[in-house]
Design a protein around this motif. Structure first.
Motif, PDB file in Angstrom:
ATOM      1  N   UNK A 160     -59.728 -13.906   8.506  1.00 38.77           N
ATOM      2  CA  UNK A 160     -58.292 -13.872   8.831  1.00 38.77           C
ATOM      3  C   UNK A 160     -58.118 -14.204  10.318  1.00 38.77           C
ATOM      4  N   UNK A 161     -57.342 -15.278  10.567  1.00 41.54           N
ATOM      5  CA  UNK A 161     -57.223 -15.820  11.926  1.00 41.54           C
ATOM      6  C   UNK A 161     -56.776 -14.795  12.959  1.00 41.54           C
ATOM      7  N   UNK A 162     -55.720 -14.033  12.591  1.00 43.45           N
ATOM      8  CA  UNK A 162     -55.149 -13.097  13.559  1.00 43.45           C
ATOM      9  C   UNK A 162     -56.168 -12.068  14.038  1.00 43.45           C
ATOM     10  N   UNK A 163     -57.093 -11.688  13.163  1.00 46.24           N
ATOM     11  CA  UNK A 163     -58.054 -10.657  13.533  1.00 46.24           C
ATOM     12  C   UNK A 163     -59.038 -11.129  14.595  1.00 46.24           C
ATOM     13  N   UNK A 164     -59.352 -12.436  14.558  1.00 46.96           N
ATOM     14  CA  UNK A 164     -60.215 -12.981  15.624  1.00 46.96           C
ATOM     15  C   UNK A 164     -59.525 -12.720  16.960  1.00 46.96           C
ATOM     16  N   UNK A 165     -58.200 -12.893  16.914  1.00 42.47           N
ATOM     17  CA  UNK A 165     -57.370 -12.678  18.085  1.00 42.47           C
ATOM     18  C   UNK A 165     -57.397 -11.216  18.548  1.00 42.47           C
ATOM     19  N   UNK A 166     -57.359 -10.299  17.579  1.00 43.75           N
ATOM     20  CA  UNK A 166     -57.397  -8.870  17.907  1.00 43.75           C
ATOM     21  C   UNK A 166     -58.725  -8.534  18.582  1.00 43.75           C
ATOM     22  N   UNK A 167     -59.803  -9.112  18.030  1.00 41.47           N
ATOM     23  CA  UNK A 167     -61.112  -8.824  18.604  1.00 41.47           C
ATOM     24  C   UNK A 167     -61.279  -9.465  19.981  1.00 41.47           C
ATOM     25  N   UNK A 168     -60.808 -10.721  20.093  1.00 39.19           N
ATOM     26  CA  UNK A 168     -60.964 -11.452  21.366  1.00 39.19           C
ATOM     27  C   UNK A 168     -60.061 -10.917  22.469  1.00 39.19           C
ATOM     28  N   UNK A 169     -58.764 -10.747  22.099  1.00 39.25           N
ATOM     29  CA  UNK A 169     -57.776 -10.455  23.135  1.00 39.25           C
ATOM     30  C   UNK A 169     -57.318  -9.005  23.114  1.00 39.25           C
ATOM     31  N   UNK A 170     -57.984  -8.199  22.317  1.00 41.48           N
ATOM     32  CA  UNK A 170     -57.588  -6.801  22.175  1.00 41.48           C
ATOM     33  C   UNK A 170     -57.494  -6.048  23.487  1.00 41.48           C
ATOM     34  N   UNK A 171     -58.243  -6.500  24.465  1.00 40.29           N
ATOM     35  CA  UNK A 171     -58.278  -5.802  25.757  1.00 40.29           C
ATOM     36  C   UNK A 171     -57.034  -6.101  26.596  1.00 40.29           C
ATOM     37  N   UNK A 172     -56.438  -7.273  26.350  1.00 43.07           N
ATOM     38  CA  UNK A 172     -55.314  -7.680  27.205  1.00 43.07           C
ATOM     39  C   UNK A 172     -54.010  -6.956  26.871  1.00 43.07           C
ATOM     40  N   UNK A 173     -53.008  -7.227  27.643  1.00 39.92           N
ATOM     41  CA  UNK A 173     -51.619  -6.715  27.558  1.00 39.92           C
ATOM     42  C   UNK A 173     -51.496  -5.256  27.941  1.00 39.92           C
TER      43      UNK A 173
END
Lengths: 182, 295
Positions: free
Chosen positions: A169-182
């Motif tokens: 699932x594409x969005x989850x790659x994002x959660x893992x990669x960018x989870x630290x930001x914001x």
């Protein structure tokens, strides 16, 4: 993303030809939920019936649909107001062109999320589902209290099985990669 | 008719609205609805739909596939969960390509979606399975002195194409169920309006203004309580009522009850049994009136 961010005026600068992606609307019309976006004739039923638009100075579903039709991809996807929709589906049920306005907004949010523009609360919920199967971290105290309340034990879920089904699932790659930001 | 369902709790109820679960289980047991626990259920998927439609579809389909394995239909207490499971069931049954794609994901965990179970919300089980007559005959302490208002919430009714229950513009089921307890259900302005809960966390200001207007309209008709059937709507009004009062300098004191709490009272159950002590907005005035009315 904070509350002040969502009340920020959306970009009202004059549109430059270079910002327009004429294929955006066709791309949307092939996606599940936004198939009928080309039908919008800007009647404004969605905005006038929107409970959020009544209280927000910036959230206007009609404007979002028009910007998407015009191909203003970045303006729409970077817009904080996109995240104010309460998904009540009033616009969807009342649209005279049967556009499923709330689903179009959802498609746009999905696209924004894929490029990392997403309120932190959604990343937290996704992470929580991967960890426990629940969108919120249910406190141990609550779980223990169930017994004294005469309730059966809380379903434990099966996070391992959930993670297996969510592979790719594409969005989850994002959660893992960018989870630290914001 | 006996009915048997897998109970689907979702996330919000175990997280902070146990009073809804407690009262619903008590009432259903007495009305002969059998509930089966399902330890492998996960989040219905709805909270993740805004960020990944695909993830929502997989999570929902996983729950449906598990229920199919058990060969039982689902009853959800949360309209968001019920609506999501209904919607995904319909979408995947009709769209073969999408079904194959989602089944590709489920296969990784040894599951398959076939589309053989249905999902109902609690209110649907009450009206369609138990039936109004049986509910009325279970009422031993009619709440005839009570005047209340109802709040259906959105996902029990919309989008109507997928939900297909009651009329979203003029819903009657909850009113009918309330009147079955003997209480009067009052009409008020913007009855079908959203509570604002989904906007909490993105803009609390917008969300709380929505809830405030609803509470103002409920107060205008002198309703003694607001009846909900959704954990999110309940959190929005009950948990936030004091906050709204402070923020906008208002005074409501309107207790927010789950429908099964109201029905349970009429069925002769005690407030303790129905978890009235879990409510944030004190309902003791209403409870005194009910007990005195029954004497």
């Amino acid at each position: 993303m904070t509350e002040t961010a969502t009340t920020k005026e959306p970009n009202r600068e004059p549109i430059k030809a270079s910002e327009i992606d004429p294929k955006f609307k066709y791309e949307l019309s092939r996606m599940h939920g936004s198939e009928k976006i080309l039908r919008c004739f800007q009647c404004g039923t969605c905005t006038s019936d929107c409970p959020v638009a009544r209280y927000s100075e910036t959230y206007r579903p009609r404007t979002i649909i028009r910007m998407a039709q015009l191909g203003l991809r970045d303006r729409v996807l970077n817009s904080d107001t996109l995240w104010l929709c309460a998904a009540c589906f009033t616009c969807t049920d009342r649209c005279p062109q049967d556009i499923e306005v709330a689903s179009v907004i959802r498609v746009l949010r999905n696209l924004a999320a894929e490029k990392g523009c997403v309120p932190i609360v959604f990343k937290e919920q996704a992470a929580s589902v991967l960890e426990s199967g629940y969108a919120y971290k249910i406190p141990d105290l609550r779980i223990k209290k169930r017994e004294t309340q005469g309730l059966p034990p809380l379903p434990k879920g099966n996070p391992e099985s959930i993670r297996k089904t969510l592979k790719g699932v594409k969005f989850l790659e994002n959660v893992e990669k960018k989870g630290e930001q914001q | 008719m006996s009915s048997k369902y897998l109970i689907f709790l979702g996330c919000a109820i175990p997280y902070r609205v146990s009073s809804y679960e407690i009262s619903a289980r008590k009432v259903l047991a007495k009305l002969g609805v059998e509930l089966v626990e399902m330890p492998e259920f996960n989040c219905c998927g709805l909270p993740l739909d805004p960020v990944s439609h695909e993830m929502m579809l997989i999570l929902a389909a996983r729950n449906l596939a598990l229920a199919e394995q058990r060969g039982l239909n689902i009853m959800a207490l949360c309209p968001g969960c019920a609506g999501t499971l209904k919607k995904v069931n319909k979408i995947l049954k009709e769209d073969k390509a999408l079904r194959e794609q989602i089944n590709g994901h489920l296969k990784e965990a040894g599951l398959e979606f076939k589309g053989t179970v249905t999902t109902k919300h609690l209110m649907q089980v009450l009206i369609e399975d138990v039936g109004l007559e049986k509910i009325k005959s279970a009422v031993v302490k009619p709440l005839t002195t009570l005047k209340v208002a109802e709040h259906n919430g959105c996902h029990i009714l919309r989008p109507k194409e997928y939900i297909g229950f009651d009329d979203p513009e003029d819903p009657q089921t909850l009113k009918t169920l309330i009147e079955a307890t003997g209480a009067t259900c009052l009409d008020y302005m913007d009855e079908t309006e959203c509570c604002g809960a989904p906007s909490v966390g993105v803009s609390d200001k917008v969300a709380l203004q929505l809830a405030r207007d609803k509470l103002n309209h409920v107060k205008m008709v002198d309703a003694q309580a607001l009846i909900t059937i959704c954990p999110f709507c309940h959190i929005m009004y009950d948990t936030n009522e004091l906050r709204i009062e402070k923020m906008f300098n208002e005074a409501y004191g309107i207790p927010i009850l789950h429908y099964p709490q109201l029905l349970g009272l009429a069925m002769g159950m005690s407030p303790d049994e129905l978890a009235f002590n879990e409510l944030r907005v004190n309902a003791s005035k209403l409870l005194t009136q009910v007990t005195e009315g029954a004497k």
